[in-house]
Design a protein around this motif. Structure first.
Motif, PDB file in Angstrom:
ATOM      1  N   GLY A  11       0.785  -1.227   0.000  1.00  0.00           N
ATOM      2  CA  GLY A  11       0.000   0.000   0.000  1.00  0.00           C
ATOM      3  C   GLY A  11       0.818   1.279   0.000  1.00  0.00           C
ATOM      4  N   ARG A  12       2.152   1.158  -0.012  1.00  0.00           N
ATOM      5  CA  ARG A  12       2.987   2.365   0.068  1.00  0.00           C
ATOM      6  C   ARG A  12       3.305   2.974  -1.289  1.00  0.00           C
ATOM      7  NH1 ARG A  12       6.103  -0.931   3.122  1.00  0.00           N
ATOM      8  NH2 ARG A  12       7.970  -0.499   1.869  1.00  0.00           N
ATOM      9  N   LEU A  13       3.027   2.268  -2.380  1.00  0.00           N
ATOM     10  CA  LEU A  13       3.317   2.771  -3.718  1.00  0.00           C
ATOM     11  C   LEU A  13       2.040   2.823  -4.543  1.00  0.00           C
ATOM     12  CD1 LEU A  13       5.304   3.625  -5.957  1.00  0.00           C
ATOM     13  CD2 LEU A  13       5.594   1.195  -6.503  1.00  0.00           C
ATOM     14  N   ASN A 321      11.705   3.716  -4.131  1.00  0.00           N
ATOM     15  CA  ASN A 321      11.273   5.025  -3.641  1.00  0.00           C
ATOM     16  C   ASN A 321      10.462   4.950  -2.360  1.00  0.00           C
ATOM     17  OD1 ASN A 321      12.421   5.861  -6.027  1.00  0.00           O
ATOM     18  ND2 ASN A 321      10.803   7.324  -6.514  1.00  0.00           N
ATOM     19  N   THR A 322      10.027   3.739  -1.980  1.00  0.00           N
ATOM     20  CA  THR A 322       9.202   3.600  -0.774  1.00  0.00           C
ATOM     21  C   THR A 322      10.049   3.434   0.492  1.00  0.00           C
ATOM     22  OG1 THR A 322       9.043   1.184  -0.980  1.00  0.00           O
ATOM     23  CG2 THR A 322       7.381   2.514  -2.119  1.00  0.00           C
ATOM     24  N   LYS A 323      11.368   3.479   0.329  1.00  0.00           N
ATOM     25  CA  LYS A 323      12.240   3.293   1.488  1.00  0.00           C
ATOM     26  C   LYS A 323      13.384   4.299   1.440  1.00  0.00           C
ATOM     27  CE  LYS A 323      12.740  -0.875   2.887  1.00  0.00           C
ATOM     28  NZ  LYS A 323      13.143  -2.296   3.058  1.00  0.00           N
ATOM     29  N   GLU A 329      10.531   3.565   6.075  1.00  0.00           N
ATOM     30  CA  GLU A 329       9.544   3.354   5.012  1.00  0.00           C
ATOM     31  C   GLU A 329       8.566   4.515   4.938  1.00  0.00           C
ATOM     32  OE1 GLU A 329       7.841  -0.376   6.069  1.00  0.00           O
ATOM     33  OE2 GLU A 329       9.461  -1.549   5.167  1.00  0.00           O
ATOM     34  N   TRP A 330       8.222   4.888   3.699  1.00  0.00           N
ATOM     35  CA  TRP A 330       7.244   5.943   3.495  1.00  0.00           C
ATOM     36  C   TRP A 330       6.468   5.691   2.202  1.00  0.00           C
ATOM     37  CZ3 TRP A 330      11.476  10.313   3.355  1.00  0.00           C
ATOM     38  CH2 TRP A 330      12.344  10.076   2.297  1.00  0.00           C
ATOM     39  N   GLY A 366       4.842  13.223 -16.183  1.00  0.00           N
ATOM     40  CA  GLY A 366       3.952  13.286 -15.029  1.00  0.00           C
ATOM     41  C   GLY A 366       4.666  13.841 -13.823  1.00  0.00           C
ATOM     42  N   ALA A 367       4.495  13.176 -12.681  1.00  0.00           N
ATOM     43  CA  ALA A 367       5.111  13.647 -11.437  1.00  0.00           C
ATOM     44  C   ALA A 367       5.321  12.474 -10.503  1.00  0.00           C
ATOM     45  CB  ALA A 367       4.243  14.711 -10.770  1.00  0.00           C
ATOM     46  N   THR A 368       6.365  12.567  -9.687  1.00  0.00           N
ATOM     47  CA  THR A 368       6.621  11.571  -8.647  1.00  0.00           C
ATOM     48  C   THR A 368       6.753  12.282  -7.313  1.00  0.00           C
ATOM     49  OG1 THR A 368       9.019  11.667  -8.988  1.00  0.00           O
ATOM     50  CG2 THR A 368       7.791  10.023 -10.248  1.00  0.00           C
ATOM     51  N   ALA A 369       6.420  11.570  -6.244  1.00  0.00           N
ATOM     52  CA  ALA A 369       6.500  12.163  -4.904  1.00  0.00           C
ATOM     53  C   ALA A 369       6.859  11.090  -3.895  1.00  0.00           C
ATOM     54  CB  ALA A 369       5.178  12.822  -4.528  1.00  0.00           C
ATOM     55  N   ARG A 370       7.474  11.531  -2.807  1.00  0.00           N
ATOM     56  CA  ARG A 370       7.796  10.657  -1.683  1.00  0.00           C
ATOM     57  C   ARG A 370       7.386  11.346  -0.398  1.00  0.00           C
ATOM     58  NH1 ARG A 370      13.717   8.415  -3.592  1.00  0.00           N
ATOM     59  NH2 ARG A 370      13.568  10.176  -5.013  1.00  0.00           N
ATOM     60  N   ALA A 371       6.722  10.614   0.467  1.00  0.00           N
ATOM     61  CA  ALA A 371       6.232  11.149   1.743  1.00  0.00           C
ATOM     62  C   ALA A 371       5.425  12.426   1.511  1.00  0.00           C
ATOM     63  CB  ALA A 371       7.402  11.419   2.692  1.00  0.00           C
ATOM     64  N   GLY A 372       4.726  12.492   0.369  1.00  0.00           N
ATOM     65  CA  GLY A 372       3.876  13.635   0.073  1.00  0.00           C
ATOM     66  C   GLY A 372       4.587  14.822  -0.536  1.00  0.00           C
TER      67      GLY A 372
END
Length: 400
Positions: A11-13, A321-323, A329-330, A366-372
């Motif tokens: 659920g993190r990605l 990207n989720t770690k 973890e984010w 597009g766009a990518t993000a981590r932890a918002g």
């Protein structure tokens, strides 16, 4: 139009695609070999004559810096002492009183060796000067033509060793008082003139092409265009891309790794600003040269194949990207809003390090993000790319 979404990595990605897909109906594209380029003295002279015909620009030694003389140092010391006395040294210089007194001592030691009068300005004849070095872990000597008049500044630098890893750059700036710095930017559709400007789209592009013709560059086209506006001043900003057999490269602001087995040279960028007085600003980085058209009509993978590859590999690509580096973890997200079959430059492992290939690629914007938080602040961002010949995923940082 292509839509797709999935949630992965516990659920993190999250992956979301809601994009128009643009491609030629023939599904054929050109392939070309390209090499990192540099500026020659002949080119420097041509640009110098173009910008400063009939003028006598001076050589810029330290751009914007005052010339140091005995009197300059005495005046600066007196200024510091006055600011210490009236308690404004921190406000004016961002120095504590103790730091300012240490700086005064340092300046006093320079007075004996400083000249009484400043050396006269050196009038440039357009000759590249040596002695500048690229600031990286393995410095390389550059040749530079850095000159200015009261109303214009021009800086061109290029590797002294044409087979080195340093890149060439060219900058031009008109020193108007009504600067466009921090102007509001609005995207322009192709062939759209700006209301309120006497210069039309065609006239503005013609000025850009006139500049490009100085070096005989004919394989560039407008990739993006914007309206700039600040305090009532209007201007066009054109971002140019190379073309191969009339096919433009993808608009690309990604960064490549610098040395080693990875692509050692940054992707080329060229931005030109035009207002009603003419060319206002130019920034050209990492110029390249197309050396061979390998194919004019290479067959590429289909839209359905492109979708299959994306859906099979996107989670694996973005799972890291989720770690965070320390294992924390984010959440991470990838969104895609536009897909274009275009050309991208990749490393050509069969030749030297300064040679690449323009290959057809399915380019996902597009766009990518981590932890918002967004990963990048540029637009458009390439979030995924598939080599449209062999179906491999292209790592934009690695260059292949």
């Amino acid at each position: 139009h292509y839509t797709y979404s999935t949630i992965a990595v516990d659920g993190r990605l999250s992956i979301n695609v809601d994009a128009d897909v643009t491609y030629p109906s023939s599904l054929t594209m050109p392939v070309a070999r390209v090499s990192a380029s540099y500026f020659t003295q002949e080119q420097a002279t041509a640009y110098f004559n173009y910008f400063f015909a009939g003028e006598q620009p001076i050589v810029v030694v330290d751009h914007g810096a005052a010339k140091v003389t005995k009197q300059f140092l005495r005046d600066l010391i007196a200024q510091y002492e006055q600011e210490i006395a009236d308690g404004t040294i921190m406000l004016q210089q961002q120095l504590t009183e103790e730091e300012a007194r240490e700086e005064i001592k340092r300046l006093e030691t320079q007075i004996p060796d400083a000249p009484e009068t400043a050396a006269p300005d050196e009038i440039s004849d357009g000759t590249l000067l040596s002695g500048v070095f690229m600031n990286n872990d393995d410095p390389e000597e550059l040749l530079e033509l850095n000159v200015e008049t009261d109303d214009k500044w021009f800086d061109l630098y290029t590797p002294a060793d044409p087979m080195g890893h340093a890149q060439g750059h060219l900058f031009f700036d008109r020193k108007d008082h009504d600067s466009l710095y921090e102007a509001t930017e609005t995207k322009l559709e192709p062939n759209t003139s700006i209301e309120g400007m006497s210069t039309t789209w065609d006239q503005a592009v013609a000025l850009c092409k006139e500049f490009l013709a100085v070096d005989g560059t004919a394989d560039m086209a407008v990739g993006e265009a914007f309206q700039l506006e600040k305090d009532g001043k209007l201007a066009y900003r054109f971002n140019f891309v190379r073309t191969v057999a009339g096919v433009p490269l993808a608009v690309n602001y990604e960064a490549t790794a610098y040395k080693g087995v990875k692509t050692p040279w940054y992707y080329e960028t060229l931005s030109i600003i035009v207002d009603d007085k003419g060319i206002y600003d130019i920034a050209w980085g990492s110029p390249v040269k197309t050396t061979q058209i390998v194919s004019t009509a290479t067959k590429v993978i289909s839209v359905e194949q492109m979708k299959e590859i994306f859906e099979a590999t996107v989670v694996q690509t973005y799972e890291p990207n989720t770690k965070r580096y320390d294992g924390y973890e984010w959440d991470a997200s990838v969104s895609v809003d536009n897909i274009v079959l275009s050309l991208l430059r990749v490393r050509d492992a069969s030749t030297d390090e300064r040679t690449g290939l323009y290959v057809p690629a399915w380019v996902f914007y597009g766009a990518t993000a981590r932890a918002g938080y967004p990963d990048h602040n540029w637009s458009p961002q390439i979030v995924f790319a598939i080599n449209a010949i062999d179906g491999t995923v292209i790592n934009m940082e690695m260059g292949y």
